[in-house]
Design a protein around this motif. Structure first.
Motif, PDB file in Angstrom:
ATOM      1  N   GLU A 241      -5.732   9.559  21.834  1.00  0.00           N
ATOM      2  CA  GLU A 241      -5.154   8.307  22.327  1.00  0.00           C
ATOM      3  C   GLU A 241      -6.172   7.170  22.267  1.00  0.00           C
ATOM      4  OE1 GLU A 241      -1.965   7.696  23.221  1.00  0.00           O
ATOM      5  OE2 GLU A 241      -1.568   9.743  22.502  1.00  0.00           O
ATOM      6  N   LEU A 242      -5.666   5.982  21.976  1.00  0.00           N
ATOM      7  CA  LEU A 242      -6.539   4.805  21.925  1.00  0.00           C
ATOM      8  C   LEU A 242      -7.235   4.613  23.274  1.00  0.00           C
ATOM      9  CD1 LEU A 242      -4.343   2.187  20.007  1.00  0.00           C
ATOM     10  CD2 LEU A 242      -6.186   3.608  19.112  1.00  0.00           C
ATOM     11  N   GLY A 243      -8.516   4.293  23.207  1.00  0.00           N
ATOM     12  CA  GLY A 243      -9.286   4.052  24.412  1.00  0.00           C
ATOM     13  C   GLY A 243      -9.984   5.267  24.981  1.00  0.00           C
ATOM     14  N   THR A 244      -9.657   6.455  24.486  1.00  0.00           N
ATOM     15  CA  THR A 244     -10.287   7.678  24.986  1.00  0.00           C
ATOM     16  C   THR A 244     -11.789   7.638  24.709  1.00  0.00           C
ATOM     17  OG1 THR A 244      -8.272   8.953  24.581  1.00  0.00           O
ATOM     18  CG2 THR A 244     -10.324  10.202  24.844  1.00  0.00           C
ATOM     19  N   GLU A 245     -12.590   7.927  25.729  1.00  0.00           N
ATOM     20  CA  GLU A 245     -14.039   7.968  25.551  1.00  0.00           C
ATOM     21  C   GLU A 245     -14.470   9.361  25.110  1.00  0.00           C
ATOM     22  OE1 GLU A 245     -16.274   6.536  28.873  1.00  0.00           O
ATOM     23  OE2 GLU A 245     -15.795   4.436  28.435  1.00  0.00           O
ATOM     24  N   VAL A 246     -15.307   9.398  24.090  1.00  0.00           N
ATOM     25  CA  VAL A 246     -15.832  10.651  23.559  1.00  0.00           C
ATOM     26  C   VAL A 246     -17.325  10.461  23.307  1.00  0.00           C
ATOM     27  CG1 VAL A 246     -13.622  11.264  22.483  1.00  0.00           C
ATOM     28  CG2 VAL A 246     -15.312   9.983  21.160  1.00  0.00           C
ATOM     29  N   TYR A 247     -17.966  11.533  22.876  1.00  0.00           N
ATOM     30  CA  TYR A 247     -19.409  11.476  22.626  1.00  0.00           C
ATOM     31  C   TYR A 247     -19.711  12.051  21.244  1.00  0.00           C
ATOM     32  CZ  TYR A 247     -19.896  10.317  27.516  1.00  0.00           C
ATOM     33  OH  TYR A 247     -19.796   9.684  28.725  1.00  0.00           O
ATOM     34  N   VAL A 248     -20.423  11.288  20.438  1.00  0.00           N
ATOM     35  CA  VAL A 248     -20.833  11.715  19.104  1.00  0.00           C
ATOM     36  C   VAL A 248     -22.286  12.183  19.174  1.00  0.00           C
ATOM     37  CG1 VAL A 248     -21.133  11.054  16.692  1.00  0.00           C
ATOM     38  CG2 VAL A 248     -19.276  10.035  18.050  1.00  0.00           C
ATOM     39  N   GLU A 249     -22.534  13.375  18.658  1.00  0.00           N
ATOM     40  CA  GLU A 249     -23.909  13.877  18.655  1.00  0.00           C
ATOM     41  C   GLU A 249     -24.668  13.300  17.466  1.00  0.00           C
ATOM     42  OE1 GLU A 249     -26.034  18.055  17.867  1.00  0.00           O
ATOM     43  OE2 GLU A 249     -24.726  18.071  19.630  1.00  0.00           O
ATOM     44  N   ILE A 250     -25.681  12.499  17.762  1.00  0.00           N
ATOM     45  CA  ILE A 250     -26.501  11.855  16.735  1.00  0.00           C
ATOM     46  C   ILE A 250     -27.963  12.190  17.016  1.00  0.00           C
ATOM     47  CG2 ILE A 250     -27.169   9.665  15.673  1.00  0.00           C
ATOM     48  CD1 ILE A 250     -24.496   8.500  16.552  1.00  0.00           C
ATOM     49  N   ARG A 251     -28.570  12.887  16.090  1.00  0.00           N
ATOM     50  CA  ARG A 251     -29.970  13.318  16.224  1.00  0.00           C
ATOM     51  C   ARG A 251     -30.224  14.018  17.563  1.00  0.00           C
ATOM     52  NH1 ARG A 251     -30.563   8.083  13.921  1.00  0.00           N
ATOM     53  NH2 ARG A 251     -31.234   8.168  11.749  1.00  0.00           N
ATOM     54  N   GLY A 252     -29.327  14.925  17.901  1.00  0.00           N
ATOM     55  CA  GLY A 252     -29.510  15.743  19.087  1.00  0.00           C
ATOM     56  C   GLY A 252     -29.092  15.093  20.398  1.00  0.00           C
ATOM     57  N   LYS A 253     -28.645  13.840  20.363  1.00  0.00           N
ATOM     58  CA  LYS A 253     -28.217  13.150  21.579  1.00  0.00           C
ATOM     59  C   LYS A 253     -26.721  12.854  21.516  1.00  0.00           C
ATOM     60  CE  LYS A 253     -32.634  10.797  22.409  1.00  0.00           C
ATOM     61  NZ  LYS A 253     -33.305   9.484  22.612  1.00  0.00           N
ATOM     62  N   GLN A 254     -26.028  13.017  22.643  1.00  0.00           N
ATOM     63  CA  GLN A 254     -24.616  12.690  22.719  1.00  0.00           C
ATOM     64  C   GLN A 254     -24.463  11.228  23.147  1.00  0.00           C
ATOM     65  OE1 GLN A 254     -22.088  15.419  24.793  1.00  0.00           O
ATOM     66  NE2 GLN A 254     -22.972  17.231  23.806  1.00  0.00           N
ATOM     67  N   LEU A 255     -23.955  10.405  22.204  1.00  0.00           N
ATOM     68  CA  LEU A 255     -23.824   8.971  22.431  1.00  0.00           C
ATOM     69  C   LEU A 255     -22.354   8.593  22.575  1.00  0.00           C
ATOM     70  CD1 LEU A 255     -26.453   7.680  19.846  1.00  0.00           C
ATOM     71  CD2 LEU A 255     -26.782   8.252  22.260  1.00  0.00           C
ATOM     72  N   LYS A 256     -22.098   7.671  23.498  1.00  0.00           N
ATOM     73  CA  LYS A 256     -20.716   7.327  23.854  1.00  0.00           C
ATOM     74  C   LYS A 256     -20.026   6.525  22.753  1.00  0.00           C
ATOM     75  CE  LYS A 256     -19.965   6.183  28.116  1.00  0.00           C
ATOM     76  NZ  LYS A 256     -19.851   5.418  29.392  1.00  0.00           N
ATOM     77  N   ALA A 257     -18.746   6.860  22.542  1.00  0.00           N
ATOM     78  CA  ALA A 257     -17.886   6.149  21.587  1.00  0.00           C
ATOM     79  C   ALA A 257     -16.485   6.088  22.178  1.00  0.00           C
ATOM     80  CB  ALA A 257     -17.880   6.849  20.239  1.00  0.00           C
ATOM     81  N   ALA A 258     -15.616   5.316  21.544  1.00  0.00           N
ATOM     82  CA  ALA A 258     -14.227   5.223  21.996  1.00  0.00           C
ATOM     83  C   ALA A 258     -13.287   5.320  20.807  1.00  0.00           C
ATOM     84  CB  ALA A 258     -13.995   3.907  22.744  1.00  0.00           C
ATOM     85  N   VAL A 259     -12.123   5.897  21.044  1.00  0.00           N
ATOM     86  CA  VAL A 259     -11.080   5.968  20.016  1.00  0.00           C
ATOM     87  C   VAL A 259     -10.468   4.578  19.879  1.00  0.00           C
ATOM     88  CG1 VAL A 259      -8.867   6.973  19.358  1.00  0.00           C
ATOM     89  CG2 VAL A 259     -10.611   8.394  20.478  1.00  0.00           C
ATOM     90  N   VAL A 260     -10.449   4.054  18.647  1.00  0.00           N
ATOM     91  CA  VAL A 260      -9.934   2.708  18.380  1.00  0.00           C
ATOM     92  C   VAL A 260      -8.930   2.752  17.239  1.00  0.00           C
ATOM     93  CG1 VAL A 260     -12.018   1.551  19.202  1.00  0.00           C
ATOM     94  CG2 VAL A 260     -11.839   2.209  16.784  1.00  0.00           C
TER      95      VAL A 260
END
Length: 374
Positions: free
Chosen positions: A341-360
């Protein structure tokens, strides 16, 4: 180690001091000529010229050709008239994708298929395997090694092309073509199609016409800002427009419903390979969906980076980059449907760190006057 294949335009790349070639599925192709961002911006604002001669072309002809293609592809071939083209897919019985392709109707029971370069041999074999007795009147020919392909893309593509052809291109609608148009004195199949999210044309011609077409188009386009463009810009352009790339948004393990290209799957037509699996998937509810992501934390999502929510992995990025047009860190990701769903917050693992993103919402970019292909 096998030598890399080269297109008939390869010797012309050397005119550009900053051109750089890479191994792309066994082909030595330019990733850039003058810079990926510069080429991307040229296509969005003026025009770019792409050598895409690595793509494959098959001719399908003879009695039963339409019925054969109806069986092999997801779109409705019977809707095509002479001079029309359509985007479609070939599926495995599981519903996974063999390839996505274009079908051109040249005449009754005579078609051209355009397939992805990395899948040429696999696709041809797949089609041959299904030429059963029911389709004994159908002939299948691989003409990939005889055919070059140039893509002239961008808002000024029509203006540039009009200087080197008398063909009625102004009246040529998207996903239509002229089988015998003369461009720069060369007879080509001229199609109003492309893979950038912009207006544009694709030109199919014999290999020995490469230099005439390349030099003629670039000369005509020079006053309009036309630049040669490589694989890098092709990828960022198609990504912004959410045009799928086989091996990333589409694969043997990803169905077209999950990838969001259900418009090109006609479940109401007679049986085609993979239909039963898609009907079952639709009835049960899609387990995964392709969504757009925008990074909230600082970082760029890349292909195959895992995506998490609620402490568990929920999918992965299929394509990601910093959008040259929008200057935002964006990605496409195949996620569990519960998190689509639009607006859902998720986390993308980048170089071993989970960084916040949103579904757009995706596509991220649409040209001001778009026309939906049939």
């Amino acid at each position: 180690m096998d030598a890399l294949k080269r297109t008939p335009f390869y010797d012309l790349y050397s005119a550009y001091a900053e051109s750089r070639c890479i191994d792309f599925g066994g082909w030595e192709l330019p990733v850039q000529f003058t810079g990926i961002v510069k080429e991307h911006e040229a296509v969005r604002r003026q025009a770019g010229l792409f050598d895409v001669s690595h793509m494959g072309e098959f001719m399908v002809s003879g009695n039963g050709s339409e019925a054969f293609l109806q069986r092999m592809t997801t779109n409705d071939v019977s809707r095509l008239q002479d001079g029309g083209a359509q985007y479609t897919l070939m599926l495995y019985p599981s519903g996974g994708v063999v390839d996505d392709l274009l079908v051109y109707r040249l005449a009754e029971e005579r078609y051209m298929l355009v397939v992805n370069a990395s899948n040429i041999d696999k696709d041809f074999q797949w089609l041959q395997e299904h030429l059963t007795d029911e389709f004994s009147g159908v002939t299948l020919n691989n003409v990939s090694d005889e055919t070059l392909l140039l893509a002239l893309q961008g808002p000024l593509a029509e203006t540039i092309l009009a200087e080197v052809t008398s063909a009625p291109i102004t009246e040529l609608a998207p996903f239509h073509f002229i089988e015998r148009a003369v461009v720069c004195g060369v007879e080509v199949l001229l199609s109003r199609t492309g893979y950038t999210g912009e207006d544009g044309f694709e030109l199919y011609a014999p290999l020995d016409t490469a230099a005439v077409l390349w030099n003629g188009l670039l000369a005509a386009g020079a006053p309009h800002g036309l630049t040669p463009a490589g694989l890098g810009a092709r990828d960022t352009l198609r990504f912004e427009a959410k045009l799928p790339l086989y091996g990333q948004e589409l694969s043997a393990d990803i169905t077209p419903l999950e990838a969001g290209v259900q418009f090109f799957v006609k479940l109401d037509k007679a049986s085609f390979i993979g239909k039963d699996a898609l009907v079952k998937q639709k009835e049960a509810g899609l387990p995964r969906r392709l969504v757009g992501l925008e990074m909230i934390d600082r970082g760029i999502p890349r292909s195959h980076y895992p995506v998490y929510a609620d402490g568990v992995k929920i999918g992965e990025v299929t394509t990601g980059t910093q959008s040259p047009t929008l200057k935002r860190n964006l990605g496409l990701a195949l996620l569990d449907a519960a998190y689509a769903e639009l607006g859902t917050e998720v986390y993308v693992e980048i170089r071993g760190k989970q960084l916040k993103a949103a579904v757009v919402k995706a596509p991220f970019y649409k040209k001001s006057q778009g026309v939906k292909p049939q």
